[in-house]
Design a protein around this motif. Structure first.
Motif, short mmCIF file in Angstrom:
data_model
loop_
_atom_site.label_atom_id
_atom_site.label_comp_id
_atom_site.label_asym_id
_atom_site.label_seq_id
_atom_site.Cartn_x
_atom_site.Cartn_y
_atom_site.Cartn_z
N LYS A 21 64.90 19.30 127.25
CA LYS A 21 64.01 19.77 126.19
C LYS A 21 63.56 18.59 125.34
CE LYS A 21 65.06 23.33 123.76
NZ LYS A 21 65.80 24.27 122.85
N ALA A 22 62.30 18.63 124.93
CA ALA A 22 61.76 17.60 124.05
C ALA A 22 61.74 18.12 122.62
CB ALA A 22 60.36 17.21 124.48
N GLY A 23 62.29 17.34 121.70
CA GLY A 23 62.31 17.73 120.30
C GLY A 23 61.10 17.20 119.56
N ALA A 24 60.91 17.67 118.35
CA ALA A 24 59.78 17.24 117.54
C ALA A 24 59.86 15.76 117.20
CB ALA A 24 59.73 18.07 116.25
N ASP A 25 61.07 15.20 117.20
CA ASP A 25 61.27 13.79 116.89
C ASP A 25 61.23 12.91 118.14
OD1 ASP A 25 63.55 14.70 118.08
OD2 ASP A 25 64.93 13.97 116.54
N ASN A 26 60.77 13.49 119.25
CA ASN A 26 60.69 12.81 120.55
C ASN A 26 62.04 12.59 121.21
OD1 ASN A 26 57.89 12.57 120.82
ND2 ASN A 26 57.83 10.69 119.62
N TYR A 63 73.70 16.14 126.02
CA TYR A 63 73.44 14.81 125.47
C TYR A 63 72.10 14.83 124.73
CZ TYR A 63 76.09 14.64 129.81
OH TYR A 63 76.96 14.94 130.83
N VAL A 64 72.04 14.13 123.62
CA VAL A 64 70.80 13.90 122.92
C VAL A 64 70.48 12.42 123.05
CG1 VAL A 64 69.59 13.99 120.71
CG2 VAL A 64 71.21 15.79 121.32
N VAL A 65 69.35 12.08 123.66
CA VAL A 65 69.03 10.69 123.96
C VAL A 65 67.61 10.38 123.52
CG1 VAL A 65 70.61 10.59 125.92
CG2 VAL A 65 68.23 11.24 126.30
N SER A 66 67.36 9.11 123.27
CA SER A 66 65.99 8.66 123.07
C SER A 66 65.29 8.62 124.42
CB SER A 66 65.99 7.28 122.42
OG SER A 66 66.61 6.34 123.28
N PRO A 67 63.95 8.69 124.44
CA PRO A 67 63.24 8.73 125.73
C PRO A 67 63.59 7.56 126.65
CG PRO A 67 61.74 9.32 123.96
CD PRO A 67 63.02 8.88 123.31
N GLY A 68 63.82 6.39 126.07
CA GLY A 68 64.14 5.23 126.90
C GLY A 68 65.51 5.27 127.53
N ASP A 69 66.36 6.20 127.09
CA ASP A 69 67.74 6.28 127.59
C ASP A 69 67.98 7.52 128.46
OD1 ASP A 69 68.88 3.94 126.66
OD2 ASP A 69 69.28 4.78 124.69
N TRP A 70 66.91 8.09 129.01
CA TRP A 70 67.10 9.32 129.78
C TRP A 70 68.00 9.09 131.00
CZ3 TRP A 70 65.76 9.71 134.89
CH2 TRP A 70 64.84 8.77 135.40
N ARG A 71 67.95 7.90 131.58
CA ARG A 71 68.79 7.64 132.75
C ARG A 71 70.27 7.70 132.39
NH1 ARG A 71 66.07 5.50 137.26
NH2 ARG A 71 68.13 4.92 138.10
#
Length: 449
Positions: free
Chosen positions: A124-129, A151-159
């Motif tokens: 899921k994508a949150g409003a804060d990206n 897990y809650v991750v920043s887009p660059g850490d999806w792996r």
């Protein structure tokens, strides 16, 4: 970076409390860890694409949450497959699932495919990206959930979320500690074999997210991660003089630990991160020294004629394994951390070099030189010799964080080209790890926090 810790137990339940995630499936399934590998190493695992509540744009490299869900499943599949212990089937060969199915699987959909275990998930994508990723492991035969994490991750850490999910599955089914969410430092090599450019490089455990740390203007050698993963110690030759540097990963800065006009080799961390071991040649005699990681006065630990090199601490920090030719040829020795009690442990013929203590403390990996160079293991007392590879030149073993897999570098005869390889403790599941250029001197860091 991984912003949140794992959503196990109550945290996971809080994350998944909304009605669309509601489920009544009991937890359980396998009880305890499976001790007999034959009971779990051939398990068929189905890993369909992770579902999403809305296919929306995301700053992650797969530009939508739908595409990202498929990539997450692909990474998990590759982790479990490359480990050689399971039979995963990934999203490209499986039907898709709905968002609701992530927490309420249709078991009858998977039994005809021969799968015994099922990995479901969502993104899921949150409003804060920020991205929220949920991961579930189900036993198809028992029709039960075995474990879940989120897990809650920043887009660059999806792996990292994918690697954490693979770690969860691996640990739950095997009873082993995780290792997929870790990084590898190594020396990237380019140029002709008589004039190699050697740069410090790092990458994820599967070879992704590769980056060069040094420019190559000076030679870099023998990197090692600090126990807390925040730093890398390595040897650099600048203006022809050897220096031991510590590179801080977060600040991308480095500090000088020690330098000398004498040949210097193989910096290694103590388990508590307070000291750096290294070897230095003075007046034709090479001994092992210890210096505070913050710099300071070195302390010599060995003092015998010949070459003592390559110290590696036991996990509890009480002993050091090293190589020495004091007996006439390279052999493996062990001593107490203060340098006392030095004793030879290798007596099986040939030469032995580059010893590295397992994170479990039960084995020592080393390079056995007897005609060719092979990766081998032995017990800390010197018994139970086992060869894991048999090529022309395999050397410099480094352990995975869970002590089950050994990484090393292999040099091709007459070419000077070198590559990173991995092999597990059975001697099976040998595979090459892709790097953008030639590679040597690998160092496998601990599992990321």
């Amino acid at each position: 970076m991984l912003k949140s810790a794992l959503y196990a137990a109550s945290a996971a339940l809080a994350l998944l409390a909304a009605p669309v995630f509601a489920q009544d499936a009991p937890t359980g399934g396998l009880t305890g860890s499976v001790s007999d590998e034959s009971e779990w190493q051939d398990l068929g695992i189905a890993i369909p694409a992770f579902a999403t509540d809305r296919d929306v744009p995301t700053p992650a490299a797969p530009r939508t949450t739908g595409a990202l869900g498929r990539e997450l499943a692909r990474v998990i599949t590759a982790d479990l497959k490359n480990n050689g212990l399971f039979r995963p089937v990934g999203p490209d060969a499986l039907p898709t699932i709905t968002f609701r199915e992530a927490t309420a699987p249709q078991y009858g959909k998977w039994s005809p495919l021969g799968a015994e275990m099922l990995v479901h998930g969502f993104v899921k994508a949150g409003a804060d990206n920020q991205l929220t990723v949920g991961c579930y492991l189900y036993d198809i035969g028992l029709q039960q959930e075995l474990v879940r994490e989120g897990y809650v991750v920043s887009p660059g850490d999806w792996r990292r979320a994918a690697h954490k999910c693979a770690d969860m599955v691996y640990s739950r089914l095997s009873g082993e500690d995780p290792f997929f969410d870790s990084r590898i430092a190594y020396i990237a090599e380019t140029g002709p074999k008589d004039n190699r450019v050697k740069r410090l490089a790092i990458m994820d455990s599967d070879g992704a997210n590769h980056s060069f740390i040094t420019s190559g203007s000076t030679t870099a050698l023998t990197p090692r991660y600090s126990p807390d993963y925040s730093k890398i110690a390595y040897l650099s030759y600048k203006d022809g003089n050897p220096r031991i540097y510590i590179y801080d990963i977060a600040s991308k800065s480095q500090t000088l630990v020690t330098q000398s006009g004498n040949p210097t080799f193989a910096p290694r961390w103590s388990p508590d991160g307070r000291y750096i071991l290294y070897s230095m040649a003075v007046s034709g005699n090479t001994d092992i020294y210890r210096v505070p990681a913050t710099g300071g006065q070195p302390q010599r630990l060995t003092d015998t004629p010949g070459i003592d090199i390559g110290g590696s601490y036991s996990p509890d920090g009480r002993q050091i394994v090293f190589e020495s030719d004091r007996s006439g040829s390279q052999q493996v020795y062990v001593m107490n951390a203060d340098g006392t009690g030095q004793r030879r442990i290798s007596f099986f013929g040939g030469r032995a070099a580059t010893p590295e203590w397992s994170p479990r403390g039960d084995q020592i990996a080393f390079t056995h030189i007897a005609g060719n160079f092979r990766i081998a293991t032995m017990s800390p007392g010197g018994g139970n010799l086992r060869h894991l590879t048999d090529a022309w030149q395999d050397e410099a073993p480094t352990w995975s964080p869970n002590g089950r897999i050994i990484q090393f570098f292999r040099t091709t005869r007459n070419s000077g080209q070198s590559e990173l390889w991995q092999v597990d403790l059975t001697g099976d599941n040998l595979r090459r790890l892709d790097t953008p250029v030639d590679a040597s001197d690998p160092s496998w860091g601990p599992v990321l926090p």
